[in-house]
Design a protein around this motif. Structure first.
Motif, PDB file in Angstrom:
ATOM      1  N   LYS A 117      -1.914 -26.424  13.199  1.00 37.82           N
ATOM      2  CA  LYS A 117      -0.730 -26.329  14.053  1.00 37.82           C
ATOM      3  C   LYS A 117      -0.073 -24.956  13.926  1.00 37.82           C
ATOM      4  CE  LYS A 117       0.272 -31.294  14.195  1.00 37.82           C
ATOM      5  NZ  LYS A 117      -1.043 -31.679  13.659  1.00 37.82           N
ATOM      6  N   LEU A 118      -0.928 -23.923  13.965  1.00 39.48           N
ATOM      7  CA  LEU A 118      -0.486 -22.543  13.964  1.00 39.48           C
ATOM      8  C   LEU A 118      -1.004 -21.850  15.205  1.00 39.48           C
ATOM      9  CD1 LEU A 118      -1.288 -21.602  10.239  1.00 39.48           C
ATOM     10  CD2 LEU A 118       0.970 -22.112  11.182  1.00 39.48           C
ATOM     11  N   SER A 119      -0.467 -20.683  15.485  1.00 36.40           N
ATOM     12  CA  SER A 119      -1.022 -19.886  16.580  1.00 36.40           C
ATOM     13  C   SER A 119      -2.263 -19.151  16.079  1.00 36.40           C
ATOM     14  CB  SER A 119       0.013 -18.871  17.073  1.00 36.40           C
ATOM     15  OG  SER A 119       0.267 -17.909  16.065  1.00 36.40           O
ATOM     16  N   PRO A 120      -3.218 -18.799  16.976  1.00 35.29           N
ATOM     17  CA  PRO A 120      -4.392 -18.041  16.550  1.00 35.29           C
ATOM     18  C   PRO A 120      -4.034 -16.717  15.880  1.00 35.29           C
ATOM     19  CG  PRO A 120      -4.774 -18.999  18.704  1.00 35.29           C
ATOM     20  CD  PRO A 120      -3.330 -19.250  18.382  1.00 35.29           C
ATOM     21  N   SER A 121      -2.974 -16.077  16.373  1.00 35.86           N
ATOM     22  CA  SER A 121      -2.581 -14.806  15.761  1.00 35.86           C
ATOM     23  C   SER A 121      -2.075 -15.016  14.331  1.00 35.86           C
ATOM     24  CB  SER A 121      -1.499 -14.123  16.607  1.00 35.86           C
ATOM     25  OG  SER A 121      -0.339 -14.951  16.698  1.00 35.86           O
ATOM     26  N   ALA A 122      -1.404 -16.154  14.089  1.00 33.53           N
ATOM     27  CA  ALA A 122      -0.925 -16.449  12.733  1.00 33.53           C
ATOM     28  C   ALA A 122      -2.098 -16.691  11.798  1.00 33.53           C
ATOM     29  CB  ALA A 122       0.001 -17.659  12.755  1.00 33.53           C
TER      30      ALA A 122
ATOM     31  N   ALA B 213      -9.219 -23.627  13.669  1.00 39.64           N
ATOM     32  CA  ALA B 213      -8.340 -23.661  12.506  1.00 39.64           C
ATOM     33  C   ALA B 213      -6.880 -23.702  12.937  1.00 39.64           C
ATOM     34  CB  ALA B 213      -8.606 -22.443  11.620  1.00 39.64           C
ATOM     35  N   ALA B 214      -6.530 -22.907  13.955  1.00 43.49           N
ATOM     36  CA  ALA B 214      -5.151 -22.889  14.439  1.00 43.49           C
ATOM     37  C   ALA B 214      -4.746 -24.267  14.964  1.00 43.49           C
ATOM     38  CB  ALA B 214      -5.006 -21.832  15.540  1.00 43.49           C
ATOM     39  N   ARG B 215      -5.655 -24.912  15.672  1.00 42.16           N
ATOM     40  CA  ARG B 215      -5.357 -26.246  16.227  1.00 42.16           C
ATOM     41  C   ARG B 215      -5.108 -27.255  15.100  1.00 42.16           C
ATOM     42  NH1 ARG B 215      -9.180 -26.155  19.300  1.00 42.16           N
ATOM     43  NH2 ARG B 215     -10.758 -27.180  17.996  1.00 42.16           N
TER      44      ARG B 215
END
Length: 307
Positions: free
Chosen positions: A27-32, A22-24
């Protein structure tokens, strides 16, 4: 209230099966992504994901919400496409009001060029008198309205509507072929005081422009027939049943009658285009430019051949 952005995050987790996937895609970080999921669980008041050291999966509530999230995203994307279409001149819809004689040449000339340039703009055309259609323009049911006002019968533009002047269109005298008035360079209305007249019904009141102008010249015309259709008026004049005042736009391509210039002042119509300055439809602004070009071209040919 559930955040649509966080619903998108949940949907991507459901689609990819992982926070990393989902992060990929987002275009977010995994923590976000993890933070957004936690906030969505707070908003929903129910657990949406089950985590362990090796994997993550959605709860039953999470899966059901993910399906709903897809519906929400579909609706938002459809709305965004509609807005994008309205922001572009080459798509969307354009609603135009116009009076009948503007539909003889002025409007077709402008629309033919506009439609050639922007074939994907859907056109909705409504014919009617300006005073009938102005309320539709005010409430947003029309984007553009081609209007006129008589110099002898001006009207006040409603608040929130602006009128761009296109040209002044003369009223002309139409008489049967061979009528003596056809031999004069200029004709006064009073010279035909004894003639039967074909005139209009008037706009918001029953007094026509002919009757207003005749009163200024000291006579009351003998009205044989009233019609707001210039084809009818010209046909009756052609048959020798009377004489008439007809604006230049209503005399395109007529035969079998004589057309005379008038010496009477203020016998003309102001032709314009009304619109709301706050209307965001870009197609309206573009069409007005085409209408101005058509008006400039038509102005040179408005005066018929006078015998």
């Amino acid at each position: 209230m559930l955040s649509s952005q966080r619903l998108r995050v949940l949907l991507e987790v459901f689609r990819t099966g992982s926070i990393a996937g989902a992060a990929r895609n987002l275009k977010l970080s995994p923590s976000a992504v993890s933070h957004q999921l936690a906030r969505l669980e707070e908003e929903a008041g129910v657990g949406l994901v089950e985590r362990n050291a090796q994997s993550l999966r959605l709860t039953e509530a999470g899966r059901r919400l993910a399906h709903r999230a897809q519906e929400v995203v579909d609706i938002i994307e459809a709305a965004e496409k509609d807005l994008l279409a309205q922001a572009r001149v080459d798509a969307g819809e354009l609603r135009i009001g116009f009076f009948a004689s503007a539909g003889y040449r002025l409007l077709p000339l402008a629309l033919s060029r506009f439609a050639t340039r922007y074939p994907n703009v859907a056109l909705d055309l409504v014919e009617g008198q300006p005073y009938e259609l102005l309320p539709d323009l005010e409430r947003g049911a029309l984007d553009v309205l081609v209007v006129f006002e008589h110099a002898l019968d001006p009207w006040k533009c409603p608040e929130g509507v602006e009128v761009l002047h296109l040209f002044d269109e003369p009223q002309l005298l139409v008489v049967p072929a061979g009528h003596p008035a056809g031999q004069r360079a200029r004709v006064r209305l009073a010279d035909l005081a004894a003639e039967p007249w074909i005139t209009t019904f008037g706009a918001e009141h029953p007094v026509s422009t002919l009757e207003r102008a005749s009163a200024l010249e000291g006579f009351t015309p003998q009205v044989r027939c009233r019609s707001d259709h210039y084809e009818v008026t010209i046909g009756l004049v052609r048959a020798g049943l009377g004489v008439a005042l007809v604006p230049s736009l209503g005399l395109q391509g007529v035969t079998g009658v004589q057309v005379c210039r008038l010496a009477t002042p203020r016998l003309f119509r102001r032709i314009g285009v009304a619109q709301r300055p706050t209307n965001p439809n870009p197609a309206a602004r573009s069409f007005v430019a085409y209408l101005r070009t058509a008006a400039a071209q038509l102005l040179n040919s408005l005066q018929p051949n006078l015998r």
